[in-house]
Structures are given as structure tokens and as C-alpha cells.
Scaffold this motif. Structure first.
Motif, PDB file in Angstrom:
ATOM      1  N   ILE A 199      -2.911  -6.643  -9.682  1.00 15.91           N
ATOM      2  CA  ILE A 199      -2.723  -5.254  -9.255  1.00 15.91           C
ATOM      3  C   ILE A 199      -2.201  -4.440 -10.436  1.00 15.91           C
ATOM      4  O   ILE A 199      -1.236  -4.833 -11.091  1.00 15.91           O
ATOM      5  N   CYS A 207      -5.374   3.824  -3.677  1.00 14.78           N
ATOM      6  CA  CYS A 207      -5.628   2.396  -3.870  1.00 14.78           C
ATOM      7  C   CYS A 207      -7.121   2.158  -4.029  1.00 14.78           C
ATOM      8  O   CYS A 207      -7.929   2.607  -3.209  1.00 14.78           O
ATOM      9  N   ARG A 239       0.825  -1.213   0.000  1.00 18.51           N
ATOM     10  CA  ARG A 239       0.000   0.000   0.000  1.00 18.51           C
ATOM     11  C   ARG A 239       0.858   1.262   0.000  1.00 18.51           C
ATOM     12  O   ARG A 239       0.451   2.292  -0.568  1.00 18.51           O
ATOM     13  N   ILE A 294      -6.965  -4.605  -8.913  1.00 16.11           N
ATOM     14  CA  ILE A 294      -6.822  -3.560  -7.896  1.00 16.11           C
ATOM     15  C   ILE A 294      -5.946  -2.455  -8.465  1.00 16.11           C
ATOM     16  O   ILE A 294      -4.900  -2.722  -9.069  1.00 16.11           O
ATOM     17  N   LEU A 300      -7.346  -5.365  -1.742  1.00 20.43           N
ATOM     18  CA  LEU A 300      -5.907  -5.602  -1.691  1.00 20.43           C
ATOM     19  C   LEU A 300      -5.544  -6.481  -0.498  1.00 20.43           C
ATOM     20  O   LEU A 300      -4.766  -7.441  -0.645  1.00 20.43           O
TER      21      LEU A 300
END
Length: 377
Positions: free
Chosen positions: A215, A51, A45, A243, A57
Motif C-alpha cells: 500500500i 483509494c 480505507r 494499492i 485493498l
């Protein structure tokens, strides 16, 4: 976007963003495997300014030992320090937390965007040069933690998978929605775009699924197309969404420059800059006394110097308070806002720190060769 539930075969065949603990792509015994999900979350993070979404996450890191992070770049010219050093810091954080990073060398995209005059050979030459910079500056490439993938090679080798996906994304979005994404390639909706440049956002959106990314680790300037990918998941009733972990964009060195500009060499420090060039650029940089907001010198310290050295050392005369080492950015801000730390002392210290980073590898002792490579292409 369309909300229809029907999916063409390419959508049905797409593999989900797996978060199963039984995933075969597990990490070897290492410090990351001993971390708790919360520890890994804290590290991952910290890479992003934003985010979307934090709960997703944490859930991903709880269930998948080695998530796949997608990053990418257009090989299109000289590499500035944010792309060179900040990216290295971010990638090393991600791999330390057990992530695998796939770096998409977007040579075809650079050609679509008419970079280097659209000459693919020149674009690929620059791409190889940029990879060498990351190796020299210390990106952790041990084992299979980081994988460099050339878009032209990967797309050609799996064309039957890639192009139906691009077509599906294109047909499910109206042109105004795609036009809102052109910022990702340094354009605006008011620009006169080629048909190829309109195709670009659909392809970048497809890349996320093509690379099976968990991600999306890109800059804030790429946020819109990453959101498009999440909307596409809603469109095709896909549960696991990529994400979005968007990192901060380092500003230019001159007043009012929200982003570094390759067309203005004075706006950024480049990885092959000589010591004297760095000193001149920082000396001329916007750095008003007691002002933190919009101060590019302080941003360099926050996002590059302190993460790299875990400190920022300022050498001052005894009359001006003497030498001081700042362990945190907050401590530095307090002194700067009060006037105890003056730009006249901060700038030489910043120049010295940057030059230390750029001298970190013997690869850069002969700087004329890499610069000549870029200037000739």
C-alpha cells in the motif's frame, strides 16, 4: 509507456507484492488478528481520501495478515500539525488494523531537491528531530509496527538491487511522463529543473518496489508517481500492483491556500508553536460565517480535532446557546451552516483544542530548543 513484454534482469528479480496467507510476516495475537477483513478494510480505507483500488485493498487484507504500507517524507524544515498529528492518527489506524508501516526518511531525496541547501548532515539532523516529534505525540511504535528507514543507508546497502530498478523505470518512460510527476517534490513542469530533480520521480517510483510495499499511503500530492508505479506494473506484466491510499491535504489557514506553505509561517500551525502563536494564527485564519466549503478552520476540526478527541467542545455564553460538544463533523456543519455556531465561538474552541494536543507531551515544554535546531539548519 512501453508495452513491451521483455524485462531486464532487475525486473525479473523483483519480488511480487505477496498477498499469500502463508506469508511469514504475520502479526502476533492482537485485536487486529481477531478482526474480519471487512473491519480491517473499514479502518484502513478511512485513512485515504482516495483509494486505487478498493477491491484490491479488500482482497489484500483478506489474504495477508500484515501488509506493508509505505509512507515517506523529506526532512526539510519545521513540521506542521498535518504532518505531525494527522500522520500519527493515520499510522495508528493502519497499525491497529494489522499493517506494518515503513516510513522512508528521504534524506537523499531532500538533497536532490536542494532542501537545506543540499547539506546532507543538516537534512539528517532535521530528520532525527521529526522522528522525535512523532514519538512525543504518540505514534504507536510498539514492537515492529513502524519502521523508520533512511534512504541513503538503505540504497547504499542494496545498491545492486536499487539502481537497476531505477534505470528500468527511467528507460520505460518518456520525459514528458516523468515531468508530470514533478509535483511530488513541490515543483511544476514550468520550473527550471536540475537533472537530479528529473531523476527524483524515477527513484520515488522505485522506492515502492524496493520497500516491497503493498500500500502506498501518501498525500494526494504524491498521487501521480504512485500511479506511475501501477503503470510500470502493467509495463512489466506484474499482476500484483501497489494499492494507492492517498490522504487528504490540509489547506493553509489563509483564504485560497490549497496547501500549507512552509515559506509562509502564518499558513500553518507548527508542532513547536507556542500557545500565543496558535491563538493569533487561528484568530486571523479565514473562517467566513455559514460557509463550509474552503473553510480551513473546519478542516482542522474534521481531520485533526475530532479524530484526536472523538469530539469538539465549544464553550459559549448562555445567551449564545451555551456549551455544546459535537460528536460528529456532520453535526457541527449543520450548526455552522445555519448560523447557530459562529466563528467567534468556534475559533477559541479550535485554538484551545490545538494547544491541548501540542501540550500532550512533556517533550515540548522547552520549545525553544527544537525551534533553534530547525532555524540554525
Amino acid at each position: 509507456m512501453s508495452t513491451e513484454g521483455d524485462q531486464i534482469s532487475s525486473s525479473e528479480q523483483m519480488q511480487s507484492l505477496s498477498v499469500n496467507s502463508s506469508d511469514s510476516n504475520t502479526v502476533s495475537a492482537s485485536s487486529s488478528s481477531q478482526m474480519s477483513a471487512e473491519e480491517r478494510f473499514r479502518i484502513v480505507r478511512s485513512v485515504g481520501e482516495e483509494c486505487i483500488q478498493e477491491d484490491e485493498l479488500l482482497n489484500l487484507l483478506s489474504k495477508k495478515p500484515q501488509p506493508t504500507c509505505y509512507d515517506g517524507f523529506e526532512p526539510s524544515g519545521r513540521m506542521h500539525i498535518a504532518q505531525g498529528v494527522m500522520k500519527t492518527i493515520s499510522v495508528n489506524k493502519l497499525t491497529s488494523a494489522g499493517c506494518k508501516v515503513k516510513i522512508w526518511i528521504a534524506d537523499w531525496f531532500a538533497q536532490l531537491n536542494n532542501k537545506m541547501g543540499g547539506d546532507l548532515k543538516k537534512i539528517q539532523t532535521v530528520g532525527r528531530y521529526l522522528i522525535e516529534i512523532w514519538k512525543a505525540v504518540g505514534m504507536d511504535l510498539e514492537g515492529d509496527k513502524v519502521e523508520f528507514l533512511w534512504s541513503s543507508e538503505e540504497i547504499n546497502s542494496r545498491a545492486s538491487e536499487y539502481w537497476p530498478l531505477v534505470m528500468d523505470i527511467a528507460r520505460r518512460n518518456k520525459l514528458p511522463r516523468i515531468m508530470r510527476c514533478v509535483q511530488i517534490m513541490g515543483r511544476s513542469e514550468q520550473d527550471e529543473l536540475t537533472a537530479a530533480q528529473i531523476l527524483y520521480p524515477c527513484m520515488q517510483c522505485a522506492d515502492i518496489f524496493f520497500l516491497k510495499a503493498d500500500i502506498c499511503q501518501l498525500g494526494m500530492d504524491q498521487r501521480k508517481v504512485n500511479v506511475l508505479a501501477r503503470e510500470y506494473c502493467d509495463d512489466i506484466k506484474r499482476k500484483n500492483k501497489p494499492i494507492i491510499l492517498s490522504h487528504h491535504m490540509l489547506p493553509g489557514l489563509q483564504q485560497g491556500q490549497e496547501k500549507m506553505s512552509k515559506s509562509d509561517p502564518s499558513s500553518a500551525i507548527y508542532m513547536e508553536d507556542e500557545e500565543a502563536e496558535v491563538n493569533v494564527k487561528i484568530k486571523k485564519a479565514y473562517c467566513p460565517p455559514k460557509i463550509v466549503e474552503g473553510n480551513p478552520c473546519l478542516e482542522y476540526i474534521k481531520f485533526i480535532i475530532i479524530p484526536w478527541f472523538n469530539a469538539f467542545k465549544v464553550e459559549r455564553s448562555v445567551e449564545n446557546g451555551g456549551e455544546k460538544t459535537y460528536k460528529s463533523f456532520e453535526e457541527l456543519v449543520a450548526d455552522y451552516e445555519s448560523g447557530e455556531l459562529h466563528p467567534g465561538d468556534l475559533k477559541p474552541a479550535l485554538s484551545k483544542a490545538i494547544n491541548e494536543i501540542l501540550q500532550i507531551s512533556t517533550c515540548w515544554r522547552n520549545r525553544r530548543k527544537p525551534r533553534k535546531l530547525i532555524e540554525n539548519n
